[in-house]
Every structure is written in C-alpha cells, then in structure tokens.
Design a protein around this motif. Structure first.
Motif, PDB file in Angstrom:
ATOM      1  N   GLU A   8      -9.577   3.800  -6.039  1.00 40.51           N
ATOM      2  CA  GLU A   8      -9.805   4.869  -5.061  1.00 40.51           C
ATOM      3  C   GLU A   8      -9.509   4.377  -3.654  1.00 40.51           C
ATOM      4  O   GLU A   8      -9.671   3.199  -3.349  1.00 40.51           O
ATOM      5  CB  GLU A   8     -11.258   5.335  -5.125  1.00 40.51           C
ATOM      6  CG  GLU A   8     -11.622   6.048  -6.397  1.00 40.51           C
ATOM      7  CD  GLU A   8     -13.023   6.625  -6.340  1.00 40.51           C
ATOM      8  OE1 GLU A   8     -13.513   6.894  -5.225  1.00 40.51           O
ATOM      9  OE2 GLU A   8     -13.626   6.791  -7.406  1.00 40.51           O
ATOM     10  N   LEU A   9      -9.105   5.295  -2.804  1.00 38.10           N
ATOM     11  CA  LEU A   9      -8.915   4.983  -1.399  1.00 38.10           C
ATOM     12  C   LEU A   9     -10.295   4.872  -0.752  1.00 38.10           C
ATOM     13  O   LEU A   9     -11.127   5.767  -0.902  1.00 38.10           O
ATOM     14  CB  LEU A   9      -8.092   6.095  -0.733  1.00 38.10           C
ATOM     15  CG  LEU A   9      -7.425   5.747   0.583  1.00 38.10           C
ATOM     16  CD1 LEU A   9      -6.445   4.595   0.415  1.00 38.10           C
ATOM     17  CD2 LEU A   9      -6.702   6.966   1.131  1.00 38.10           C
TER      18      LEU A   9
ATOM     19  N   SER B 121     -11.747   9.324   2.970  1.00 40.75           N
ATOM     20  CA  SER B 121     -11.980   8.081   2.233  1.00 40.75           C
ATOM     21  C   SER B 121     -13.177   7.270   2.740  1.00 40.75           C
ATOM     22  O   SER B 121     -13.626   6.356   2.047  1.00 40.75           O
ATOM     23  CB  SER B 121     -10.725   7.200   2.303  1.00 40.75           C
ATOM     24  OG  SER B 121     -10.548   6.653   3.600  1.00 40.75           O
TER      25      SER B 121
ATOM     26  N   THR C 160      -8.398   0.917   2.394  1.00 46.83           N
ATOM     27  CA  THR C 160      -7.768   0.147   1.334  1.00 46.83           C
ATOM     28  C   THR C 160      -7.948   0.842  -0.006  1.00 46.83           C
ATOM     29  O   THR C 160      -8.797   1.726  -0.143  1.00 46.83           O
ATOM     30  CB  THR C 160      -8.378  -1.286   1.272  1.00 46.83           C
ATOM     31  OG1 THR C 160      -7.642  -2.067   0.341  1.00 46.83           O
ATOM     32  CG2 THR C 160      -9.842  -1.259   0.886  1.00 46.83           C
ATOM     33  N   GLU C 161      -7.169   0.438  -0.964  1.00 48.74           N
ATOM     34  CA  GLU C 161      -7.355   0.914  -2.331  1.00 48.74           C
ATOM     35  C   GLU C 161      -8.322  -0.049  -3.000  1.00 48.74           C
ATOM     36  O   GLU C 161      -8.090  -1.259  -3.015  1.00 48.74           O
ATOM     37  CB  GLU C 161      -6.017   0.961  -3.058  1.00 48.74           C
ATOM     38  CG  GLU C 161      -5.064   1.980  -2.464  1.00 48.74           C
ATOM     39  CD  GLU C 161      -3.664   1.901  -3.035  1.00 48.74           C
ATOM     40  OE1 GLU C 161      -3.473   1.306  -4.113  1.00 48.74           O
ATOM     41  OE2 GLU C 161      -2.751   2.415  -2.385  1.00 48.74           O
TER      42      GLU C 161
ATOM     43  N   MET D  56       0.864  -1.178   0.000  1.00 46.85           N
ATOM     44  CA  MET D  56       0.000   0.000   0.000  1.00 46.85           C
ATOM     45  C   MET D  56       0.900   1.228   0.000  1.00 46.85           C
ATOM     46  O   MET D  56       1.910   1.256   0.708  1.00 46.85           O
ATOM     47  CB  MET D  56      -0.894  -0.027   1.235  1.00 46.85           C
ATOM     48  CG  MET D  56      -1.826   1.128   1.358  1.00 46.85           C
ATOM     49  SD  MET D  56      -2.991   0.910   2.739  1.00 46.85           S
ATOM     50  CE  MET D  56      -4.016   2.317   2.458  1.00 46.85           C
TER      51      MET D  56
END
Length: 164
Positions: A61-62, A12, A56-57, A1
């Motif tokens: 996107e985050l 996010s 997380t991605e 990450m």
C-alpha cells in the motif's frame, strides 16, 4: 517507485488528519519528478520550517508519513550519516526525523525517529544522481542494486515501527 497522483498522496497519510493531508503542499517539482529513480517520495515543507513528508510503498500500500525535524543549524564541521542510505553530510545535512505513531500510541503523543538526509534525496544519493558538496558516500563493495535494497529495507523497518 511508480508515479502517483496528488490524490494518491493525500489519501496515503497514516499519521496526520485528513484535513492536514488535504492542506499539505506537494513538492514544487512534482510534475518533473524522476519516478524511476525514486524508492520513495520525500520533500520538505518550505512554508513550515521543520516539517517534511515521505510517501512510500509499504506492505503493498502507498503510505504517507508526516515528519518533524529540528530547524537548528549544526556547525559545518559536524558530520552525520543518514540511517537510510548511509550518506554522510556536513552541518545540518542529516536530521533526526520524528513521526507520530499511528493509532492509540500516536494519540498519546508517542513517536519514532530516524536520522535521515534532511533533503530526503536518499534514492538519488544511492544511485549517484546527486552528490554531497563535501563528503558523501563511502566506497562500498555492495552493488547499487544491493544498496537500493538496503535503503528500502531500512525505510520499511522505520514505517513498520510507526504502527507496531
């Protein structure tokens, strides 16, 4: 990450209000996190028993998720397996983490759940950087990279269920 900032994390979150995201505590060791060894950032809220957060991605996107889990303790002889990384833990080392769904379904009180390592250190268990005191990981024929890919795929499927 890749390393993220506090602002990145707070903006996010997809299943809590902006006010809740603004007030949530970040991990105490935020400045020293081993970003290269993390597939996602997960931490427990030490000021609110039964609450955790995961970032997380996902789909480029985050994505941040607020999680809840029961604070009850299981007996030490009880063993459970994390559905993300397939690590076994004694006692309360694995918890059913539930997340409120996004959109109208979440406003109606719907949620999804998954059994996860209570400390959310799946990335470190898979890489052998953290060990379980009693039990742990089964010997697998998959490479570490394949185990990491499986963990990421399991997490992606869970995040997809939040909005699906």
């Amino acid at each position: 990450m890749k390393a993220v900032t506090e602002q990145d994390i707070r903006t996010s979150f997809v299943n809590c209000s902006k006010g809740e995201a603004k007030r949530l505590p970040l991990p105490r060791d935020f400045a020293e996190l081993p970003w290269d060894d993390l597939d996602f950032l997960g931490w427990r809220d030490l000021s609110a028993p039964g609450r955790s957060y995961l970032v997380t991605e996902h789909a480029g996107e985050l994505t941040g998720i607020s999680l809840r889990f029961p604070s009850q303790q299981r007996g030490f002889l009880h063993r459970s397996m994390c559905s993300l990384c397939l690590t076994t833990h004694p006692g309360s080392g694995v918890s059913l983490m539930t997340a409120r769904r996004t959109g109208p379904a979440g406003r109606e009180g719907n949620s999804v759940g998954l059994y996860m390592c209570t400390d959310l250190a799946c990335s470190l268990y898979v890489r052998g950087k953290k060990a379980v005191a009693s039990g742990g990981r089964f010997k697998e024929t998959l490479t570490t990279e394949e185990q990491i890919a499986r963990t990421v795929a399991n997490l992606s499927a869970f995040v997809t269920k939040l909005s699906g």
